[in-house]
Design an enzyme around this catalytic site. Structure first.
Site, PDB file in Angstrom:
ATOM      1  N   CYS A 143      -0.539  -2.133  -5.604  1.00  0.00           N
ATOM      2  CA  CYS A 143      -1.514  -2.950  -5.371  1.00  0.00           C
ATOM      3  C   CYS A 143      -2.772  -2.257  -4.700  1.00  0.00           C
ATOM      4  CB  CYS A 143      -1.126  -4.294  -4.504  1.00  0.00           C
ATOM      5  SG  CYS A 143      -0.108  -5.466  -5.383  1.00  0.00           S
ATOM      6  N   HIS A 165      -4.603 -10.699  -2.895  1.00  0.00           N
ATOM      7  CA  HIS A 165      -3.256 -10.837  -2.871  1.00  0.00           C
ATOM      8  C   HIS A 165      -2.910 -12.491  -3.036  1.00  0.00           C
ATOM      9  CE1 HIS A 165      -2.090  -6.742  -1.607  1.00  0.00           C
ATOM     10  NE2 HIS A 165      -1.057  -7.003  -2.401  1.00  0.00           N
TER      11      HIS A 165
END
Length: 211
Positions: A143, A165
């Site tokens: 990520c 997120h």
């Protein structure tokens, strides 16, 4: 026409689904514009995710990039502010790669700040009744690597880019894990897109060292 690039991730670490990938698909399925929405589900691999993202940027020249990923254990939407130039994987990615203490991009800055209006996005999502906050750690897994790639290599102000997120989706969450309904996650991403398009951001701090 204004183009928005919205990405999520495929499942990883033994999960059958990934709410980030499911949510961006849901957003795309119900997108009515007027902007052009480009959606992609990226592989959870350091090499593959960065390569696909950069190919999408070259192909579509997006004005806004919002990449998303799962952060299991978080209770709400987390709008990331900082991407570190660091790959430090606690577990292998889906290709078996597990870098430790490596830069995401050699000879690049230590970090990049998001050029999305992170505080405005979090506030607007909360105003819709969905828990959200600004986060100052995107981790050091794929990520963070994708967020760094989205922000690296251009001049501040070239585009609005960043990372969000999301928690587990209630429909598929492991027992005992905090979650949100998938429809709420998708709604939060729609809000993030609209806020990013409608909010002017000062990008003067966005590139270079964080100090």
């Amino acid at each position: 026409m204004t183009t928005v690039l919205l990405t999520g991730f495929e499942p990883f670490a033994g999960d059958a689904t990934n709410p980030s990938g499911d949510a961006v698909n849901l957003v795309a399925d119900h997108w009515t514009g007027p902007e052009n929405l480009v959606m992609a589900v990226l592989p959870v691999t350091f090499h593959g995710a960065r390569l696909q993202l950069l190919e999408l940027i070259v192909e579509h020249s997006p004005d806004v990039i919002i990449a998303t990923g799962l952060a299991g254990g978080r209770t709400g939407i987390a709008v990331e502010r900082v991407a570190l130039n660091l790959k430090d994987a606690r577990i292998p990615d889906n290709s078996g790669e597990q870098p430790v203490d490596e830069p995401s991009v050699r000879h690049a800055p230590d970090a990049h700040f998001a050029t999305l209006p992170v505080k405005a996005i979090a506030a607007d999502i909360m105003a819709a009744g969905i828990p959200a906050s600004v986060s100052y750690s995107a981790g050091t897994f794929v990520c963070n690597h994708v967020m760094f790639a989205a922000l690296d290599g251009g001049e501040p102000g070239d585009r609005a880019a960043g990372f969000i997120h999301v928690p587990y989706a209630t429909e598929n969450a492991p027992e005992g894990q905090p979650s949100l309904p998938l429809s709420d996650i998708a709604q939060a991403l729609r809000i993030a897109i609209r806020t990013s398009l409608d909010t002017e951001v000062d990008h003067s701090y966005a590139a270079g060292s964080i100090w």
